[in-house]
Design a protein around this motif. Structure first.
Motif, PDB file in Angstrom:
ATOM      1  N   ASP A  42       0.841  -1.188   0.000  1.00 41.58           N
ATOM      2  CA  ASP A  42       0.000   0.000   0.000  1.00 41.58           C
ATOM      3  C   ASP A  42       0.878   1.241   0.000  1.00 41.58           C
ATOM      4  O   ASP A  42       1.972   1.251   0.580  1.00 41.58           O
ATOM      5  CB  ASP A  42      -0.907   0.007   1.233  1.00 41.58           C
ATOM      6  N   SER A  43       0.410   2.293  -0.636  1.00 44.10           N
ATOM      7  CA  SER A  43       1.238   3.484  -0.856  1.00 44.10           C
ATOM      8  C   SER A  43       1.822   4.056   0.429  1.00 44.10           C
ATOM      9  O   SER A  43       2.933   4.584   0.437  1.00 44.10           O
ATOM     10  CB  SER A  43       0.431   4.562  -1.574  1.00 44.10           C
ATOM     11  N   GLY A  44       1.087   3.917   1.542  1.00 46.03           N
ATOM     12  CA  GLY A  44       1.566   4.459   2.807  1.00 46.03           C
ATOM     13  C   GLY A  44       2.831   3.801   3.315  1.00 46.03           C
ATOM     14  O   GLY A  44       3.527   4.358   4.165  1.00 46.03           O
ATOM     15  N   HIS A  48       9.013   2.126   3.227  1.00 46.49           N
ATOM     16  CA  HIS A  48       9.541   1.021   4.027  1.00 46.49           C
ATOM     17  C   HIS A  48       9.713  -0.265   3.205  1.00 46.49           C
ATOM     18  O   HIS A  48      10.037  -1.307   3.762  1.00 46.49           O
ATOM     19  CB  HIS A  48       8.604   0.732   5.192  1.00 46.49           C
ATOM     20  N   ALA A  49       9.497  -0.170   1.903  1.00 43.80           N
ATOM     21  CA  ALA A  49       9.407  -1.376   1.077  1.00 43.80           C
ATOM     22  C   ALA A  49      10.699  -2.179   1.044  1.00 43.80           C
ATOM     23  O   ALA A  49      10.666  -3.392   0.854  1.00 43.80           O
ATOM     24  CB  ALA A  49       8.999  -1.009  -0.350  1.00 43.80           C
ATOM     25  N   PHE A  55       5.147  -6.136   6.525  1.00 44.45           N
ATOM     26  CA  PHE A  55       4.241  -5.001   6.648  1.00 44.45           C
ATOM     27  C   PHE A  55       2.819  -5.432   6.347  1.00 44.45           C
ATOM     28  O   PHE A  55       2.588  -6.373   5.588  1.00 44.45           O
ATOM     29  CB  PHE A  55       4.652  -3.867   5.690  1.00 44.45           C
ATOM     30  N   PRO A  56       1.833  -4.716   6.934  1.00 43.49           N
ATOM     31  CA  PRO A  56       0.432  -5.064   6.697  1.00 43.49           C
ATOM     32  C   PRO A  56       0.022  -4.843   5.244  1.00 43.49           C
ATOM     33  O   PRO A  56       0.486  -3.910   4.592  1.00 43.49           O
ATOM     34  CB  PRO A  56      -0.329  -4.107   7.618  1.00 43.49           C
ATOM     35  N   ILE A  57      -0.870  -5.723   4.769  1.00 45.40           N
ATOM     36  CA  ILE A  57      -1.557  -5.526   3.498  1.00 45.40           C
ATOM     37  C   ILE A  57      -3.045  -5.725   3.768  1.00 45.40           C
ATOM     38  O   ILE A  57      -3.473  -5.706   4.923  1.00 45.40           O
ATOM     39  CB  ILE A  57      -1.035  -6.494   2.413  1.00 45.40           C
ATOM     40  N   ALA A  58      -3.834  -5.902   2.740  1.00 44.17           N
ATOM     41  CA  ALA A  58      -5.284  -6.037   2.902  1.00 44.17           C
ATOM     42  C   ALA A  58      -5.658  -7.314   3.658  1.00 44.17           C
ATOM     43  O   ALA A  58      -4.863  -8.241   3.797  1.00 44.17           O
ATOM     44  CB  ALA A  58      -5.944  -6.034   1.523  1.00 44.17           C
ATOM     45  N   ALA A  59      -6.902  -7.346   4.139  1.00 43.57           N
ATOM     46  CA  ALA A  59      -7.501  -8.536   4.762  1.00 43.57           C
ATOM     47  C   ALA A  59      -6.739  -9.005   5.998  1.00 43.57           C
ATOM     48  O   ALA A  59      -6.673 -10.200   6.291  1.00 43.57           O
ATOM     49  CB  ALA A  59      -7.621  -9.674   3.744  1.00 43.57           C
ATOM     50  N   ASP A  60      -6.154  -8.057   6.744  1.00 43.52           N
ATOM     51  CA  ASP A  60      -5.428  -8.375   7.976  1.00 43.52           C
ATOM     52  C   ASP A  60      -4.264  -9.332   7.756  1.00 43.52           C
ATOM     53  O   ASP A  60      -3.891 -10.103   8.637  1.00 43.52           O
ATOM     54  CB  ASP A  60      -6.375  -8.951   9.047  1.00 43.52           C
ATOM     55  N   GLN A  61      -3.687  -9.304   6.567  1.00 48.11           N
ATOM     56  CA  GLN A  61      -2.544 -10.142   6.241  1.00 48.11           C
ATOM     57  C   GLN A  61      -1.287  -9.269   6.172  1.00 48.11           C
ATOM     58  O   GLN A  61      -1.341  -8.072   6.394  1.00 48.11           O
ATOM     59  CB  GLN A  61      -2.779 -10.868   4.911  1.00 48.11           C
ATOM     60  N   THR A  62      -0.146  -9.899   5.886  1.00 48.36           N
ATOM     61  CA  THR A  62       1.101  -9.145   5.767  1.00 48.36           C
ATOM     62  C   THR A  62       1.845  -9.565   4.508  1.00 48.36           C
ATOM     63  O   THR A  62       1.624 -10.660   3.977  1.00 48.36           O
ATOM     64  CB  THR A  62       2.037  -9.390   6.974  1.00 48.36           C
ATOM     65  N   ILE A  63       2.710  -8.667   4.032  1.00 48.07           N
ATOM     66  CA  ILE A  63       3.717  -9.045   3.044  1.00 48.07           C
ATOM     67  C   ILE A  63       4.937  -9.465   3.860  1.00 48.07           C
ATOM     68  O   ILE A  63       5.397  -8.735   4.729  1.00 48.07           O
ATOM     69  CB  ILE A  63       4.031  -7.904   2.058  1.00 48.07           C
ATOM     70  N   VAL A 206       1.494 -14.775  10.006  1.00 47.49           N
ATOM     71  CA  VAL A 206       0.055 -14.756  10.254  1.00 47.49           C
ATOM     72  C   VAL A 206      -0.430 -16.200  10.147  1.00 47.49           C
ATOM     73  O   VAL A 206       0.191 -17.032   9.477  1.00 47.49           O
ATOM     74  CB  VAL A 206      -0.685 -13.851   9.253  1.00 47.49           C
ATOM     75  N   PRO A 207      -1.550 -16.543  10.813  1.00 47.66           N
ATOM     76  CA  PRO A 207      -1.997 -17.939  10.822  1.00 47.66           C
ATOM     77  C   PRO A 207      -2.550 -18.399   9.466  1.00 47.66           C
ATOM     78  O   PRO A 207      -3.156 -17.622   8.735  1.00 47.66           O
ATOM     79  CB  PRO A 207      -3.089 -17.954  11.889  1.00 47.66           C
ATOM     80  N   LEU A 208      -2.322 -19.679   9.168  1.00 47.12           N
ATOM     81  CA  LEU A 208      -2.921 -20.321   8.013  1.00 47.12           C
ATOM     82  C   LEU A 208      -4.353 -20.694   8.378  1.00 47.12           C
ATOM     83  O   LEU A 208      -4.580 -21.471   9.306  1.00 47.12           O
ATOM     84  CB  LEU A 208      -2.116 -21.579   7.642  1.00 47.12           C
ATOM     85  N   LEU A 209      -5.315 -20.140   7.646  1.00 49.40           N
ATOM     86  CA  LEU A 209      -6.728 -20.348   7.962  1.00 49.40           C
ATOM     87  C   LEU A 209      -7.334 -21.356   7.008  1.00 49.40           C
ATOM     88  O   LEU A 209      -6.928 -21.481   5.866  1.00 49.40           O
ATOM     89  CB  LEU A 209      -7.483 -19.016   7.904  1.00 49.40           C
TER      90      LEU A 209
END
Length: 213
Positions: A42-44, A48-49, A55-63, A206-209
């Motif tokens: 995400d642009s914000g 930090h890339a 870092f957080p991405i959509a759907a409460d996940q991370t890169i 993050v957990p595997l769902l």
């Protein structure tokens, strides 16, 4: 979607950081040096890339942290033409690393928001998996098995048996196993019923769902 000389310089420094942390696989390092990680975020977070952090991405996940991506890929021992199943497409960054090395990638994502976003995004950068599937990673992809390697990009509380069953003999499953902290674990299939197991230290994912569809 710009990839500037500044970004390229930041990637070069990131590669140097990964080398200092013990990553030696030239194909992996070259892929990370080439892929514009800032475009997957995400642009914000673009500033930090190229820091070695998740870092957080959509759907409460991370890169994932670049070191984690590099380490998992290195452990998977990917070669050009390797048939790889990825559990957890996420942002698509790990997918891009595998494709950059020359793997044939099948990837499963169970967050519909991420699935739709990444399916559209990867081809814009020229990255085209063999298949991108919305589904439950715990059951793997039996229709395309067996695989040379399977990589799980989320923390699994246990090792799903279907993933072991879908490996070729000689194939590897790289999976972080555990609850709050995971142990990076590699299973190598040695025969129809035999597997070697190796462990490579603690990581946090993050957990595997499952059972989301």
């Amino acid at each position: 979607m710009k990839d500037t000389f500044t970004h390229q310089g930041m990637r070069k420094r990131l590669v140097e950081v990964l080398q200092k942390k013990g990553i030696t696989n030239t194909d992996v390092l070259n892929a990370i040096n080439k892929i514009p990680r800032h475009l997957f975020m995400d642009s914000g977070f673009i500033d930090h890339a190229y820091v070695d952090k998740a870092f957080p991405i959509a759907a409460d996940q991370t890169i994932s942290q670049p070191y984690t991506v590099a380490r998992q890929t290195e452990l998977l021992n990917v070669k050009r033409g390797s048939k790889i199943l990825e559990i957890g497409t996420g942002s698509g960054y790990q997918t891009a690393v595998l494709l950059e090395i020359g793997a044939l990638v099948y990837s499963i994502e169970r967050q519909n928001e991420l699935f739709k976003k990444t399916k559209l995004f990867l081809p814009k950068l020229g990255y085209r998996p063999k298949r991108l599937i919305f589904g439950d990673g715990y059951i793997g992809l039996e229709s395309e098995a067996p695989f040379d390697g399977i990589i799980v990009t989320a923390g699994a509380p246990y090792v799903p048996k279907p993933l072991l069953a879908q490996l070729k003999i000689g194939g590897k499953l790289v999976i972080p196993v555990g609850d709050s902290v995971q142990i990076m674990t590699v299973f190598t299939r040695t025969s129809k019923v035999g597997f070697d197991k190796e462990e490579f230290g603690e990581f946090r994912f993050v957990p595997l769902l499952e059972d989301k569809n």
